[in-house]
Motif scaffolding. Structure first.
Motif, PDB file in Angstrom:
ATOM      1  N   SER A  77       0.828  -1.196   0.000  1.00  0.00           N
ATOM      2  CA  SER A  77       0.000   0.000   0.000  1.00  0.00           C
ATOM      3  C   SER A  77       0.870   1.258   0.000  1.00  0.00           C
ATOM      4  CB  SER A  77      -0.902  -0.024   1.234  1.00  0.00           C
ATOM      5  OG  SER A  77      -1.930   0.895   1.095  1.00  0.00           O
ATOM      6  N   ILE A  78       1.903   1.230   0.871  1.00  0.00           N
ATOM      7  CA  ILE A  78       2.824   2.391   0.925  1.00  0.00           C
ATOM      8  C   ILE A  78       3.557   2.523  -0.416  1.00  0.00           C
ATOM      9  CG2 ILE A  78       4.932   3.298   2.024  1.00  0.00           C
ATOM     10  CD1 ILE A  78       3.939   1.938   4.643  1.00  0.00           C
ATOM     11  N   GLY A  79       3.983   1.386  -0.966  1.00  0.00           N
ATOM     12  CA  GLY A  79       4.691   1.400  -2.254  1.00  0.00           C
ATOM     13  C   GLY A  79       3.843   2.000  -3.359  1.00  0.00           C
ATOM     14  N   LEU A  80       2.570   1.615  -3.426  1.00  0.00           N
ATOM     15  CA  LEU A  80       1.675   2.149  -4.463  1.00  0.00           C
ATOM     16  C   LEU A  80       1.483   3.657  -4.320  1.00  0.00           C
ATOM     17  CD1 LEU A  80      -1.291  -0.370  -4.908  1.00  0.00           C
ATOM     18  CD2 LEU A  80       0.248   0.478  -6.675  1.00  0.00           C
ATOM     19  N   ALA A  81       1.308   4.096  -3.064  1.00  0.00           N
ATOM     20  CA  ALA A  81       1.115   5.533  -2.811  1.00  0.00           C
ATOM     21  C   ALA A  81       2.371   6.308  -3.201  1.00  0.00           C
ATOM     22  CB  ALA A  81       0.779   5.759  -1.345  1.00  0.00           C
ATOM     23  N   LEU A  82       3.554   5.768  -2.800  1.00  0.00           N
ATOM     24  CA  LEU A  82       4.812   6.452  -3.132  1.00  0.00           C
ATOM     25  C   LEU A  82       5.009   6.524  -4.645  1.00  0.00           C
ATOM     26  CD1 LEU A  82       7.327   5.073  -0.456  1.00  0.00           C
ATOM     27  CD2 LEU A  82       6.484   7.416  -0.682  1.00  0.00           C
ATOM     28  N   MET A  83       4.653   5.444  -5.312  1.00  0.00           N
ATOM     29  CA  MET A  83       4.816   5.406  -6.765  1.00  0.00           C
ATOM     30  C   MET A  83       3.924   6.466  -7.435  1.00  0.00           C
ATOM     31  SD  MET A  83       5.124   1.772  -8.625  1.00  0.00           S
ATOM     32  CE  MET A  83       3.448   1.553  -9.150  1.00  0.00           C
ATOM     33  N   SER A  84       2.671   6.547  -6.978  1.00  0.00           N
ATOM     34  CA  SER A  84       1.742   7.521  -7.556  1.00  0.00           C
ATOM     35  C   SER A  84       2.263   8.945  -7.357  1.00  0.00           C
ATOM     36  CB  SER A  84       0.368   7.428  -6.889  1.00  0.00           C
ATOM     37  OG  SER A  84      -0.106   6.124  -6.982  1.00  0.00           O
ATOM     38  N   LEU A  85       2.702   9.228  -6.125  1.00  0.00           N
ATOM     39  CA  LEU A  85       3.155  10.594  -5.844  1.00  0.00           C
ATOM     40  C   LEU A  85       4.461  10.906  -6.578  1.00  0.00           C
ATOM     41  CD1 LEU A  85       2.191  10.782  -2.071  1.00  0.00           C
ATOM     42  CD2 LEU A  85       1.033  11.874  -3.994  1.00  0.00           C
ATOM     43  N   SER A  86       5.314   9.878  -6.778  1.00  0.00           N
ATOM     44  CA  SER A  86       6.556  10.105  -7.535  1.00  0.00           C
ATOM     45  C   SER A  86       6.238  10.417  -8.981  1.00  0.00           C
ATOM     46  CB  SER A  86       7.457   8.863  -7.474  1.00  0.00           C
ATOM     47  OG  SER A  86       7.780   8.579  -6.147  1.00  0.00           O
ATOM     48  N   VAL A  87       5.266   9.701  -9.533  1.00  0.00           N
ATOM     49  CA  VAL A  87       4.859   9.975 -10.919  1.00  0.00           C
ATOM     50  C   VAL A  87       4.373  11.418 -11.029  1.00  0.00           C
ATOM     51  CG1 VAL A  87       3.125   9.425 -12.691  1.00  0.00           C
ATOM     52  CG2 VAL A  87       4.313   7.578 -11.500  1.00  0.00           C
ATOM     53  N   TYR A  88       3.585  11.836 -10.049  1.00  0.00           N
ATOM     54  CA  TYR A  88       3.056  13.209 -10.029  1.00  0.00           C
ATOM     55  C   TYR A  88       4.198  14.225 -10.029  1.00  0.00           C
ATOM     56  CZ  TYR A  88       1.200  17.482  -7.942  1.00  0.00           C
ATOM     57  OH  TYR A  88       0.894  18.784  -7.679  1.00  0.00           O
ATOM     58  N   ASN A  89       5.188  13.995  -9.120  1.00  0.00           N
ATOM     59  CA  ASN A  89       6.311  14.936  -9.040  1.00  0.00           C
ATOM     60  C   ASN A  89       7.126  14.941 -10.326  1.00  0.00           C
ATOM     61  OD1 ASN A  89       5.815  16.066  -6.579  1.00  0.00           O
ATOM     62  ND2 ASN A  89       6.870  14.459  -5.452  1.00  0.00           N
ATOM     63  N   LEU A  90       7.283  13.763 -10.915  1.00  0.00           N
ATOM     64  CA  LEU A  90       8.052  13.650 -12.152  1.00  0.00           C
ATOM     65  C   LEU A  90       7.367  14.428 -13.279  1.00  0.00           C
ATOM     66  CD1 LEU A  90      10.612  11.958 -12.943  1.00  0.00           C
ATOM     67  CD2 LEU A  90       9.033  10.405 -14.064  1.00  0.00           C
ATOM     68  N   ILE A  91       6.055  14.286 -13.352  1.00  0.00           N
ATOM     69  CA  ILE A  91       5.297  15.004 -14.395  1.00  0.00           C
ATOM     70  C   ILE A  91       5.442  16.514 -14.200  1.00  0.00           C
ATOM     71  CG2 ILE A  91       2.962  15.515 -15.233  1.00  0.00           C
ATOM     72  CD1 ILE A  91       2.304  12.537 -14.621  1.00  0.00           C
ATOM     73  N   LEU A  92       5.283  16.961 -12.950  1.00  0.00           N
ATOM     74  CA  LEU A  92       5.388  18.408 -12.682  1.00  0.00           C
ATOM     75  C   LEU A  92       6.788  18.914 -13.000  1.00  0.00           C
ATOM     76  CD1 LEU A  92       3.475  19.511  -9.507  1.00  0.00           C
ATOM     77  CD2 LEU A  92       2.808  19.563 -11.886  1.00  0.00           C
ATOM     78  N   TYR A  93       7.804  18.126 -12.614  1.00  0.00           N
ATOM     79  CA  TYR A  93       9.191  18.513 -12.855  1.00  0.00           C
ATOM     80  C   TYR A  93       9.435  18.664 -14.357  1.00  0.00           C
ATOM     81  CZ  TYR A  93      14.294  18.176 -12.846  1.00  0.00           C
ATOM     82  OH  TYR A  93      15.631  18.406 -13.054  1.00  0.00           O
ATOM     83  N   ARG A  94       8.967  17.679 -15.118  1.00  0.00           N
ATOM     84  CA  ARG A  94       9.150  17.721 -16.582  1.00  0.00           C
ATOM     85  C   ARG A  94       8.391  18.890 -17.188  1.00  0.00           C
ATOM     86  NH1 ARG A  94       9.461  11.664 -19.057  1.00  0.00           N
ATOM     87  NH2 ARG A  94      11.443  11.167 -18.142  1.00  0.00           N
ATOM     88  N   TYR A  95       7.192  19.140 -16.657  1.00  0.00           N
ATOM     89  CA  TYR A  95       6.364  20.236 -17.169  1.00  0.00           C
ATOM     90  C   TYR A  95       7.068  21.577 -16.959  1.00  0.00           C
ATOM     91  CZ  TYR A  95       2.408  23.257 -18.017  1.00  0.00           C
ATOM     92  OH  TYR A  95       1.598  24.229 -18.507  1.00  0.00           O
ATOM     93  N   LYS A  96       7.598  21.769 -15.743  1.00  0.00           N
ATOM     94  CA  LYS A  96       8.295  23.034 -15.432  1.00  0.00           C
ATOM     95  C   LYS A  96       9.509  23.200 -16.320  1.00  0.00           C
ATOM     96  CE  LYS A  96       7.015  23.730 -10.630  1.00  0.00           C
ATOM     97  NZ  LYS A  96       7.434  23.493  -9.249  1.00  0.00           N
ATOM     98  N   ASN A  97      10.282  22.107 -16.491  1.00  0.00           N
ATOM     99  CA  ASN A  97      11.490  22.189 -17.308  1.00  0.00           C
ATOM    100  C   ASN A  97      11.176  22.417 -18.774  1.00  0.00           C
ATOM    101  OD1 ASN A  97      13.318  22.042 -15.329  1.00  0.00           O
ATOM    102  ND2 ASN A  97      13.686  19.851 -15.507  1.00  0.00           N
ATOM    103  N   SER A  98      10.095  21.785 -19.256  1.00  0.00           N
ATOM    104  CA  SER A  98       9.759  21.982 -20.662  1.00  0.00           C
ATOM    105  C   SER A  98       9.348  23.425 -20.910  1.00  0.00           C
ATOM    106  CB  SER A  98       8.648  21.033 -21.102  1.00  0.00           C
ATOM    107  OG  SER A  98       7.443  21.406 -20.500  1.00  0.00           O
TER     108      SER A  98
END
Lengths: 223, 348
Positions: free
Chosen positions: A198-219
């Protein structure tokens, strides 16, 4: 075990898919509503946050039970009862996670300067083109935030789900429900494993979110 | 020559906007203080706001007619819009911002290509940048280029120079004058700056509390304003002779050495308070620019007089009432304008 994970993700995905178009419509049209209606809408949108999830689940059970207003209709159209199915679990998750999904989108849409949309239209873009080329694009960080927050909340939904979908292994038993069952029967090793997942799934979801935002800001910096 | 017929009635707080403007100007100025209703007029012309009643027609192109139930959508009005606030799309590069209008213009109505306009505005060095890396002046230049690439039937400019520095302002006025002269697009220019209206518009309508209180030659602004507070800037386009000499009408203008980077014409500005008037040819003074002309008009307000002199170009000078009397100035009086080279400002 794999069955529980797949079912949990499947229910969270369907809940997110149900919420996404509704959230986008509300976020886009919120500013066009008279302030009184907007106030009422805000209260109703936030209601699932304030209500205990079991209450939300109880309402769904009443509405979608075979004798309920929508349950009867659903049976006539689709030929089966919705309660105690994985679809009911998705509906419960959708309702409980809705405020978390729609709020970031509303914030994101309301922060877009209406002059940008007017400028796009003065340059020849029609309403739809100015929506998807400018508004939707600028609101993307908020849309992603809403999707991931809603999805993550759906992964952990318990109270409403158990009320309307029960806790049927292989049919409606999601990760939180499986943890609950394992605790009840005192299977500690199973509990640790499921909690870890459960913790792994939550961490994965939030990491994906941060990754998307990071890429969006950089683009945006690089264009 | 263009034509503007604007009749608008609209309830806005705290007054009723009720204007009628008819003009054959190339650049129609709308002048007034903040909150006078001039931006609402522009918004009604663009289609961002809908009037309660009236008719709006630019170059015989009716965009709104309440009586005949005509209310053309914003995108079909084809009126380019540039405001004081940046309306560049932050999710696009400068090049993509500029081509946005081109991409949304029907193919058979495209007059200018993005490259032509980028070259016209001299902004090819900016095209790869994100809009966050542009100065205020550059942003307005790009916004203007973007509006023109959409081959508009008119340009609506809402205080486009109010948030840019003075050097960029001179450059932008230069470009706007070129747009008007070379591209022949009718322009409605909204501003609370007498200098900008005077530099750009052929005709002005003064808007106050939702009504037009006066229309005509831009110099009527000075009858409306308090000259004690007005800071008037003269803007001129000059021919470049060499690095220290410019030609303004028949006058030679001496300036401190400048690199004009091959430009044949540049824009200069001279503040009306930086000009000294004399009723005889001065001798033995350090200022190098002495232009002979004659007084064609003057406006007295409080302790100040704005004197309009013709030295081949019309120049406004601001002097005190006391000086005006001492020099015994009146219409047709011969006058010498004395300007220090350091008081002549250039575009970037």
């Amino acid at each position: 075990m794999l069955e529980v994970i797949i079912l949990t993700v499947q229910i969270a995905l369907l809940a997110t898919a149900i919420n996404l178009p509704v959230s986008l419509i509300i976020a886009n049209y919120q500013d066009k509503l008279p302030s009184k209606f907007k106030f009422i809408l805000d209260v109703f949108i936030s209601l699932p946050l304030a209500l205990p999830p079991v209450v939300t689940g109880y309402f769904l059970l009443v509405i979608f039970s075979p004798n309920g207003i929508l349950g009867d209709l659903f049976f006539e159209i689709f030929g089966f009862d919705i309660v105690f199915t994985w679809f009911a679990a998705a509906l419960a998750s959708a309702l409980v996670s809705f405020p978390l999904m729609v709020r970031p989108m509303m914030l994101s849409f309301s922060n877009i300067d209406s002059n940008l949309i007017n400028a796009a239209r003065s340059l020849g873009a029609n309403k739809f083109q100015s929506f998807y080329k400018i508004k939707l694009n600028l609101a993307l960080p908020g849309i992603w935030a809403g999707i991931i927050l809603g999805f993550t909340r759906s992964l952990g939904e318990f109270g409403a789900t158990i009320m309307v979908a029960g806790n049927i292994p292989g049919k409606t038993q999601t990760l939180p429900l499986a943890i609950y069952t394992s605790v009840q029967i005192g299977d500690d090793s199973q509990v640790y494993l499921l909690v870890g997942l459960s913790i792994g799934l939550a961490l994965m979801s939030l990491s994906v979110y941060n990754l998307i935002l990071y890429r969006y800001k950089n683009s945006n910096k690089d264009i | 020559m263009h034509s503007f017929k604007i009749k608008i009635t609209k309830k806005i707080k705290p007054f009723l906007l009720n204007v009628f403007i008819e003009s054959n100007a190339n650049v129609l100025g709308l002048y007034g203080v903040s909150g006078s209703g001039k931006t609402t007029i522009l918004n009604c012309i663009s289609g961002f706001d809908e009037p309660d009643d009236g008719k709006i027609e630019i170059d015989n192109h009716i965009v709104f007619d309440h009586a005949n139930n005509i209310n053309t959508s914003i995108e079909k009005r084809r009126l380019g819009y540039v405001s004081q606030f940046s309306t560049l799309f932050p999710n696009m590069s400068v090049a993509k911002n500029i081509s946005f209008g081109f991409d949304h213009t029907p193919k058979n109505e495209r007059i200018y290509s993005p490259n032509e306009i980028i070259s016209f505005f001299g902004i090819s060095h900016l095209t790869d940048r994100t809009i966050y890396k542009l100065s205020g002046g550059e942003r307005q230049l790009v916004a203007l280029a973007r509006a023109i690439v959409s081959s508009p039937k008119g340009l609506l400019l809402d205080e486009p120079l109010s948030s840019v520095d003075s050097k960029s302002k001179i450059g932008l006025i230069h470009k706007l004058k070129s747009v008007n002269r070379e591209l022949n697009i009718p322009i409605v220019y909204v501003s609370h700056s007498a200098s900008e209206i005077m530099a750009l518009s052929d005709q002005v309508s003064i808007v106050s509390n939702g009504t037009v209180i006066n229309s005509g030659n831009p110099s009527i602004i000075f009858n409306h304003d308090d000259l004690n507070s007005i800071e008037f800037e003269n803007f001129f386009e000059c021919e470049v002779i060499d690095s220290s000499n410019l030609r303004l009408a028949r006058q030679n203008v001496l300036i401190a050495n400048q690199d004009f980077d091959g430009q044949s014409h540049i824009m200069i500005s001279i503040n009306s308070s930086d000009i000294i008037l004399s009723n005889h040819h001065p001798i033995g003074i350090s200022a190098q620019n002495i232009f002979m002309g004659h007084v064609i008009d003057y406006i007295v307000s409080g302790n100040n007089v704005l004197v309009l002199s013709d030295v081949g170009e019309k120049i406004w000078s601001k002097i005190t009432v006391d000086s005006f009397r001492r020099l015994k100035l009146s219409k047709s009086t011969e006058v010498y304008l004395i300007i220090k080279s350091s008081n002549i400002n250039f575009q970037n």
